[in-house]
Enzyme design. Structure first.
Site, PDB file in Angstrom:
ATOM      1  N   SER A   1      -9.598   1.628   2.762  1.00  0.00           N
ATOM      2  CA  SER A   1      -8.791   2.369   1.802  1.00  0.00           C
ATOM      3  C   SER A   1      -7.675   1.538   1.179  1.00  0.00           C
ATOM      4  O   SER A   1      -6.976   2.013   0.296  1.00  0.00           O
ATOM      5  CB  SER A   1      -8.164   3.572   2.515  1.00  0.00           C
ATOM      6  OG  SER A   1      -7.252   3.136   3.525  1.00  0.00           O
TER       7      SER A   1
ATOM      8  N   SER B   1     -10.252  -0.632   6.920  1.00  0.00           N
ATOM      9  CA  SER B   1      -9.567  -0.610   5.625  1.00  0.00           C
ATOM     10  C   SER B   1      -8.794  -1.870   5.268  1.00  0.00           C
ATOM     11  O   SER B   1      -8.247  -1.962   4.178  1.00  0.00           O
ATOM     12  CB  SER B   1      -8.623   0.596   5.547  1.00  0.00           C
ATOM     13  OG  SER B   1      -9.379   1.762   5.348  1.00  0.00           O
TER      14      SER B   1
ATOM     15  N   LYS C   1       0.848  -1.199   0.000  1.00  0.00           N
ATOM     16  CA  LYS C   1       0.000   0.000   0.000  1.00  0.00           C
ATOM     17  C   LYS C   1       0.880   1.245   0.000  1.00  0.00           C
ATOM     18  O   LYS C   1       1.915   1.280   0.673  1.00  0.00           O
ATOM     19  CB  LYS C   1      -0.914  -0.022   1.232  1.00  0.00           C
ATOM     20  CG  LYS C   1      -1.972   1.083   1.263  1.00  0.00           C
ATOM     21  CD  LYS C   1      -2.890   0.901   2.468  1.00  0.00           C
ATOM     22  CE  LYS C   1      -3.958   1.977   2.542  1.00  0.00           C
ATOM     23  NZ  LYS C   1      -4.861   1.781   3.701  1.00  0.00           N
TER      24      LYS C   1
END
Length: 537
Positions: free
Chosen positions: A217, A241, A139
């Site tokens: 996210s 997330s 990420k």
């Protein structure tokens, strides 16, 4: 059968005290020592320093035919045996990225040359263990030395960190290959969009329909793993997330207890609620990933003074008594009111999920009642996360509000929240944690949840796993556990996954996909500021 899971040895009061100091110390993050968590169990090790005997699984036939279908444990089996070359595995993923990521938009930076160099370097060194040569999706809020780390924001648009986040460094040290940086919600707030709100990453199960929520996210990591663009990956969770994109895309996601894995070198969202963790194909892969990431870090006080990391990989290995599957430890699985109510596909899948678990020796499925004032404590007081979010970024808010793009609203809310409301909310959070530990977990050892709340509010571990499908889309469940009891969650998930095949389902490849991002990407919808605020974690 092995010794009992770690949670039975943890003093719950000391965990509450630690979380109280953590919240109070957010204003001086990184400079305040936290009280140790009292622990009365035996020493444990992560297994990070070498091969773990349970971390290698003979591949399924369909995985033998396609390297991109291999799980971490399956690929590790072949790589250790020398029947699969790390170069071949890397090439399989780079080929799929070239062919399909124009549609998926899972990555915002592919590090193909660096990944190839890392694979070559592995050949000159020693064998590192089950992550040796495994391509991973990272990420884009994790620092990666010498490579852009933007947190998908205007604020960090040109930021190239000089070092790796601790989690990334540990994955590399374990032999993992950083394949690229993945798309995410702007500053980790929503599903993946551009900073101005244009949808980027799609759900791997509906690549031609960007309106289907892929979860956020950690969207890009989830899509990369689900679409077979990476073997596994890492994300972060502040308000769902890891669990949300895992449920949305048929993955097994593990959000560990606060402090179990270091947050050092990760662009922050909320100091007392951010958690790093893996998004994986199954429980075994999640365990292998977290085992490499976990443990004390001198640079992050949240990781210090904790119980030792248990044997996560063993916990994620199904146990058989003769030929019959049995749960590694006797476990009461708590069912909250309304969890299976209704006639929806999700309700039906939940009933079947619990029925399957109830058939495993060692499992007791029990109905539980929620603590007093549950809706109040898990509702509006959740907003106390916002000042922690805004405070480090006040200079940027003063500089130019446009730097925060579509997610500006929540940053302003945090900056404008009054001190009395913040203090009251922090007190309420500790009341919630105490009631969860004393009331909810007096009735069970693991609880099934309909959302990540409240476990990511109060720092307790969660595991998301697939339990069915409806209309071609995955249906997931979330398990919540006691402090540092990731091993028990993994044991439950491993038992369930040994009896079902939901986690093996793979989405079809996009039709007519192209490597270049063209008109189709430009036509994708844009989140409004209100939609971004509603999604914001």
């Amino acid at each position: 059968m092995s010794a009992g899971p770690q949670d039975v040895h943890v003093d719950r009061r000391s965990f509450v005290a630690r979380m109280a100091v953590l919240s109070a110390g957010a204003a001086v993050a990184g400079t305040v020592g936290l009280p140790r968590v009292a622990y009365g169990g035996p020493a444990a090790t992560t297994g990070r320093t070498g091969p773990h005997p349970d971390a290698y699984t003979p591949p399924r036939p369909e995985a033998l035919a396609d390297p991109a279908e291999l799980t971490v444990a399956e690929a590790a089996y072949l790589l250790r045996a020398g029947t699969l070359r790390p170069e071949t595995l890397l090439e399989a993923y780079l080929d799929r990225i070239a062919a399909f990521d124009g549609t998926y938009q899972a990555f915002n930076l592919v590090l193909g040359e660096q990944a190839a160099a890392a694979v070559r370097a592995l050949r000159r060194g020693h064998y590192h263990g089950p992550l040796h040569g495994i391509p991973l999706a990272i990420k884009d809020n994790y620092y990666t030395s010498g490579a852009l780390t933007t947190a998908n924001s205007f604020v960090f648009a040109d930021f190239v960190p000089p070092f790796d986040a601790t989690a990334v460094a540990r994955l590399r040290s374990a032999g993992g290959i950083v394949l690229g940086k993945t798309q995410m919600g702007p500053l980790a707030t929503t599903r993946a969009t551009t900073p101005s709100g244009v949808v980027t990453t799609v759900n791997a199960w509906t690549p031609d329909d960007p309106s289907t929520n892929p979860g956020g996210s950690s969207t890009g990591t989830a899509t990369a793993v689900a679409a077979r663009l990476a073997t596994s990956g890492i994300g972060t969770q502040t308000g769902g997330s890891i669990t949300a994109p895992s449920n949305a895309q048929n993955l097994t996601g593990l959000k560990p207890t606060m402090g179990r894995a270091s947050l050092y070198g990760i662009v922050p969202l909320t100091y007392s609620r951010d958690h790093p963790g893996p998004l994986a194909r199954d429980a075994k892969d999640a365990a292998i990933m977290l085992a490499a990431m976990a443990g004390p870090d001198a640079a992050d006080p949240r990781t210090q003074g904790l119980p030792p990391v248990p044997d996560l990989v063993a916990a994620a290995t199904p146990v058989y008594r003769g030929k019959r599957l049995t749960l590694r430890w006797p476990t009461r699985i708590g069912v909250v009111p309304g969890y299976t109510s209704g006639s929806s596909p999700a309700a039906a899948a939940r009933r079947e999920f619990l029925s399957t678990l109830a058939g495993v020796p060692g499992v007791s499925v029990v109905d539980v009642t929620l603590p007093d004032e549950w809706d109040l404590l898990t509702g509006r007081f959740n907003d106390v996360r916002l000042p922690e979010r805004s405070e480090p970024f006040v200079p940027y808010l003063r500089q130019d509000l446009r730097l925060f793009g579509v997610s500006l609203t929540s940053w302003l809310q945090g900056a404008l929240m009054g001190a009395d409301e913040y203090v009251t909310g922090q007190r309420a959070k500790l009341v919630l944690l105490t009631r969860v530990l004393d009331s909810l977990f007096a009735q069970c050892d693991v609880v099934v949840q309909t959302s990540p709340v409240p476990f990511d509010i109060v720092g307790l571990p969660e595991l998301a796993l697939p339990i069915g499908f409806s209309g071609g889309l995955p249906i997931g469940a979330i398990l919540g556990g006691l402090p540092y009891a990731e091993d028990r969650l993994l044991a439950v998930a491993a038992a369930y996954q040994s009896l079902t095949d939901w986690h093996w389902r793979r989405p079809a490849d996009p039709v007519g996909a192209a490597s270049a991002r063209g008109p189709a990407a430009a036509a994708r919808p844009r989140l409004t500021a209100d939609e971004a605020a509603e999604q914001s974690q």
